[in-house]
Scaffold this motif. Structure first.
Motif, PDB file in Angstrom:
ATOM      1  N   ASN A 147      36.306  68.669  17.812  1.00 37.53           N
ATOM      2  CA  ASN A 147      37.263  69.423  17.002  1.00 37.53           C
ATOM      3  C   ASN A 147      36.448  70.084  15.893  1.00 37.53           C
ATOM      4  OD1 ASN A 147      39.547  70.494  15.874  1.00 37.53           O
ATOM      5  ND2 ASN A 147      40.196  68.590  14.882  1.00 37.53           N
ATOM      6  N   LEU A 148      36.218  71.371  16.005  1.00 36.33           N
ATOM      7  CA  LEU A 148      35.291  72.079  15.117  1.00 36.33           C
ATOM      8  C   LEU A 148      36.042  72.836  14.022  1.00 36.33           C
ATOM      9  CD1 LEU A 148      32.964  73.581  17.879  1.00 36.33           C
ATOM     10  CD2 LEU A 148      32.669  71.443  16.614  1.00 36.33           C
ATOM     11  N   GLU A 149      35.667  72.585  12.774  1.00 36.00           N
ATOM     12  CA  GLU A 149      36.195  73.316  11.626  1.00 36.00           C
ATOM     13  C   GLU A 149      35.190  73.201  10.484  1.00 36.00           C
ATOM     14  OE1 GLU A 149      39.001  69.601  10.118  1.00 36.00           O
ATOM     15  OE2 GLU A 149      39.857  71.601  10.333  1.00 36.00           O
ATOM     16  N   PHE A 208      36.186  84.856  16.809  1.00 35.59           N
ATOM     17  CA  PHE A 208      37.505  84.235  16.781  1.00 35.59           C
ATOM     18  C   PHE A 208      38.129  84.446  15.400  1.00 35.59           C
ATOM     19  CE2 PHE A 208      35.110  81.871  19.984  1.00 35.59           C
ATOM     20  CZ  PHE A 208      36.008  81.846  21.042  1.00 35.59           C
ATOM     21  N   GLY A 209      39.381  84.883  15.395  1.00 36.54           N
ATOM     22  CA  GLY A 209      40.102  85.062  14.151  1.00 36.54           C
ATOM     23  C   GLY A 209      40.831  83.804  13.737  1.00 36.54           C
ATOM     24  N   PRO A 210      41.696  83.899  12.721  1.00 37.36           N
ATOM     25  CA  PRO A 210      42.407  82.715  12.219  1.00 37.36           C
ATOM     26  C   PRO A 210      43.278  82.075  13.297  1.00 37.36           C
ATOM     27  CG  PRO A 210      42.598  84.555  10.689  1.00 37.36           C
ATOM     28  CD  PRO A 210      41.991  85.107  11.926  1.00 37.36           C
ATOM     29  N   GLY A 211      43.307  80.747  13.302  1.00 37.35           N
ATOM     30  CA  GLY A 211      44.135  80.008  14.251  1.00 37.35           C
ATOM     31  C   GLY A 211      43.341  78.914  14.948  1.00 37.35           C
ATOM     32  N   ARG A 212      43.980  78.272  15.964  1.00 40.85           N
ATOM     33  CA  ARG A 212      43.319  77.227  16.754  1.00 40.85           C
ATOM     34  C   ARG A 212      42.990  77.795  18.126  1.00 40.85           C
ATOM     35  NH1 ARG A 212      45.025  72.896  20.111  1.00 40.85           N
ATOM     36  NH2 ARG A 212      47.213  73.504  19.805  1.00 40.85           N
ATOM     37  N   ALA A 226      35.911  83.784   9.989  1.00 37.61           N
ATOM     38  CA  ALA A 226      35.800  84.210  11.382  1.00 37.61           C
ATOM     39  C   ALA A 226      34.794  83.266  12.026  1.00 37.61           C
ATOM     40  CB  ALA A 226      35.343  85.658  11.494  1.00 37.61           C
ATOM     41  N   ALA A 227      34.847  83.115  13.343  1.00 41.86           N
ATOM     42  CA  ALA A 227      33.916  82.228  14.042  1.00 41.86           C
ATOM     43  C   ALA A 227      33.375  82.939  15.272  1.00 41.86           C
ATOM     44  CB  ALA A 227      34.606  80.920  14.429  1.00 41.86           C
ATOM     45  N   VAL A 228      32.113  82.663  15.561  1.00 42.80           N
ATOM     46  CA  VAL A 228      31.459  83.245  16.736  1.00 42.80           C
ATOM     47  C   VAL A 228      30.767  82.109  17.485  1.00 42.80           C
ATOM     48  CG1 VAL A 228      29.765  84.886  17.600  1.00 42.80           C
ATOM     49  CG2 VAL A 228      31.093  85.422  15.536  1.00 42.80           C
ATOM     50  N   MET A 229      31.080  81.962  18.782  1.00 42.14           N
ATOM     51  CA  MET A 229      30.397  80.942  19.578  1.00 42.14           C
ATOM     52  C   MET A 229      29.269  81.579  20.378  1.00 42.14           C
ATOM     53  SD  MET A 229      31.803  78.185  22.398  1.00 42.14           S
ATOM     54  CE  MET A 229      31.989  79.348  23.749  1.00 42.14           C
ATOM     55  N   TYR A 230      28.091  80.980  20.263  1.00 37.04           N
ATOM     56  CA  TYR A 230      26.944  81.380  21.071  1.00 37.04           C
ATOM     57  C   TYR A 230      26.824  80.377  22.225  1.00 37.04           C
ATOM     58  CZ  TYR A 230      25.148  85.002  17.963  1.00 37.04           C
ATOM     59  OH  TYR A 230      24.985  86.164  17.252  1.00 37.04           O
ATOM     60  N   TYR A 231      26.865  80.897  23.431  1.00 37.80           N
ATOM     61  CA  TYR A 231      26.798  80.035  24.620  1.00 37.80           C
ATOM     62  C   TYR A 231      25.707  80.570  25.527  1.00 37.80           C
ATOM     63  CZ  TYR A 231      28.302  77.614  28.896  1.00 37.80           C
ATOM     64  OH  TYR A 231      28.337  76.841  30.021  1.00 37.80           O
ATOM     65  N   LYS A 232      24.780  79.680  25.907  1.00 39.02           N
ATOM     66  CA  LYS A 232      23.615  80.045  26.706  1.00 39.02           C
ATOM     67  C   LYS A 232      22.793  81.137  26.022  1.00 39.02           C
ATOM     68  CE  LYS A 232      25.941  79.125  31.120  1.00 39.02           C
ATOM     69  NZ  LYS A 232      26.312  79.700  32.458  1.00 39.02           N
ATOM     70  N   GLY A 233      22.776  81.097  24.671  1.00 40.03           N
ATOM     71  CA  GLY A 233      21.955  82.029  23.905  1.00 40.03           C
ATOM     72  C   GLY A 233      22.598  83.359  23.614  1.00 40.03           C
ATOM     73  N   ALA A 288      36.983  71.937  23.993  1.00 43.34           N
ATOM     74  CA  ALA A 288      36.837  71.641  22.563  1.00 43.34           C
ATOM     75  C   ALA A 288      37.735  72.564  21.748  1.00 43.34           C
ATOM     76  CB  ALA A 288      35.380  71.812  22.145  1.00 43.34           C
ATOM     77  N   GLN A 289      38.243  72.055  20.617  1.00 44.23           N
ATOM     78  CA  GLN A 289      39.164  72.807  19.771  1.00 44.23           C
ATOM     79  C   GLN A 289      38.431  73.381  18.549  1.00 44.23           C
ATOM     80  OE1 GLN A 289      42.665  73.237  20.679  1.00 44.23           O
ATOM     81  NE2 GLN A 289      41.471  72.651  22.487  1.00 44.23           N
ATOM     82  N   LEU A 290      38.711  74.671  18.289  1.00 43.93           N
ATOM     83  CA  LEU A 290      38.108  75.369  17.163  1.00 43.93           C
ATOM     84  C   LEU A 290      39.219  75.842  16.231  1.00 43.93           C
ATOM     85  CD1 LEU A 290      35.709  76.865  15.726  1.00 43.93           C
ATOM     86  CD2 LEU A 290      36.178  78.792  17.253  1.00 43.93           C
ATOM     87  N   THR A 291      39.156  75.449  14.959  1.00 37.26           N
ATOM     88  CA  THR A 291      40.148  75.856  13.969  1.00 37.26           C
ATOM     89  C   THR A 291      39.495  76.798  12.958  1.00 37.26           C
ATOM     90  OG1 THR A 291      41.298  73.730  14.208  1.00 37.26           O
ATOM     91  CG2 THR A 291      41.809  75.066  12.268  1.00 37.26           C
ATOM     92  N   VAL A 292      40.069  77.988  12.846  1.00 40.14           N
ATOM     93  CA  VAL A 292      39.519  79.011  11.946  1.00 40.14           C
ATOM     94  C   VAL A 292      40.556  79.336  10.877  1.00 40.14           C
ATOM     95  CG1 VAL A 292      38.530  81.332  11.790  1.00 40.14           C
ATOM     96  CG2 VAL A 292      38.204  79.964  13.865  1.00 40.14           C
ATOM     97  N   ARG A 293      40.144  79.320   9.589  1.00 36.03           N
ATOM     98  CA  ARG A 293      41.057  79.627   8.483  1.00 36.03           C
ATOM     99  C   ARG A 293      41.205  81.132   8.279  1.00 36.03           C
ATOM    100  NH1 ARG A 293      40.211  74.254   9.349  1.00 36.03           N
ATOM    101  NH2 ARG A 293      41.922  73.161   8.316  1.00 36.03           N
TER     102      ARG A 293
END
Length: 342
Positions: free
Chosen positions: A12-14, A61-65, A48-55, A39-44
């Protein structure tokens, strides 16, 4: 949490910015992780959130779960990772970007900047102010400035951006400013024009210059003293009266001191006073002229002679001598050329 728990439970990532100064924060904080499918990502709202996968970076990702999707299936992926020492090669990390405005960042000249003033010649200027900045393109900000750093704060970017602002200010002053005397009334206008010059410098890093303020642009102390002296002189209409007043005030203070030093100063000023008033008298005598009609002294600014009433700018009437043809002032009894009675 045991190793067995790590195989089963999802993340649970925040993230919360406790310092108020972090532009970016990465989870996990050290290196990359094995973020699992689901996995759960919570953004206020301010993030903003950015996931890097395999480089590679995915979408921001904007606000929300949000539910994250990776190839790391709980238990199964761990068992299949035996050739890599039970560590999944499907690495992933999430970057949180703080989208709020970061205010009160400081900029200023480290060394004085040479500037040609139309009235003072070459002078060296120092400038200081503050600016506000915010992230507007999270992926661009990560890829161009933050890179793989686990944290990135305003302290790390403030000095660099401050130097960029000073560089653009130098160019702007050289192209538009004429003299230091017109500076104070132009700070707001200069700040707005400077913001326009800095848009591309900030946007190439995914940043926006929210506001820019110029606190001061000052010359060295000796130049500032000269400017102050010039201002004082502009307020003094009669320099002679000003000098005499200062001398009289100095004598008064010396007399009030009542000691040997005061007596010596008073004596010195007493010796200087005749010279000051003599200079005043010389100035007054130099300011006089002679009436062309009666020959008596007349103040230079007078339009009529106070003795005979003749206009100072009017040529006097004359009489021609019948014997020698000499020109004499009207009213003369004898010719100045031959002495004949007129």
């Amino acid at each position: 949490m045991s190793s067995t728990d790590n195989l089963i439970f999802l993340e649970n990532l925040e993230w919360f910015d406790e310092t108020g100064q972090e532009l970016l924060h990465r989870l996990p904080e050290r290196g990359s992780g094995e973020i699992k499918f689901g996995a759960q990502l919570t953004v206020r709202e301010s993030q903003a959130a950015v996931m890097y996968y395999k480089g590679r970076a995915g979408d921001a990702f904007g606000p929300g779960r949000h539910t994250l999707r990776t190839g790391n299936i709980p238990i199964i992926t761990k068992l299949l990772s035996a050739p890599w020492g039970m560590t999944s090669p499907l690495r992933a990390e999430v970057y949180f970007i703080n989208l709020k405005v970061f205010p009160n960042l400081k900029w200023g000249t480290r060394d004085p900047v040479a500037f040609r003033d139309s009235e003072l010649g070459f002078v060296r200027l120092r400038a200081h102010g503050i600016f506000n900045v915010r992230v507007i393109q999270p992926v661009l900000f990560i890829n161009t400035l933050a890179g793989t750093m686990g944290k990135y704060s305003t302290e790390q970017i403030e000095e660099y951006l401050g130097r960029v602002i000073v560089s653009r200010l130098n160019d702007y002053l050289g192209e538009t400013l004429d003299t230091l005397f017109s500076l104070p009334a132009q700070f707001n206008e200069m700040a707005e024009e400077l913001k326009k010059l800095l848009i591309s410098d900030f946007s190439r890093f995914g940043l926006a210059l929210d506001e820019l303020y110029i606190g001061s642009i000052t010359p060295p102390d000796e130049v500032q003293t000269a400017i102050d002296d010039r201002s004082r002189l502009g307020l003094i209409k009669d320099m002679d009266s000003f000098v005499r007043m200062k001398a009289a005030m100095a004598m008064e203070k010396a007399a009030a001191a009542g000691n040997e030093a005061g007596a010596g100063l008073g004596m010195g000023m007493g010796l200087m006073m005749p010279h000051l008033f003599a200079g005043m008298q010389n100035n007054q005598s130099a300011a006089k002229t002679q009436c062309s009609a009666c020959g008596k002294a007349v103040a230079a600014e007078s339009r009529f002679c106070p003795h005979c009433g003749h206009a100072t700018d009017e040529k006097p009437a004359t009489v021609i001598c019948s014997a020698c043809n000499s020109e004499n002032l009207s009213g003369a009894k004898f010719c100045h050329g031959c002495g004949l009675k007129l």
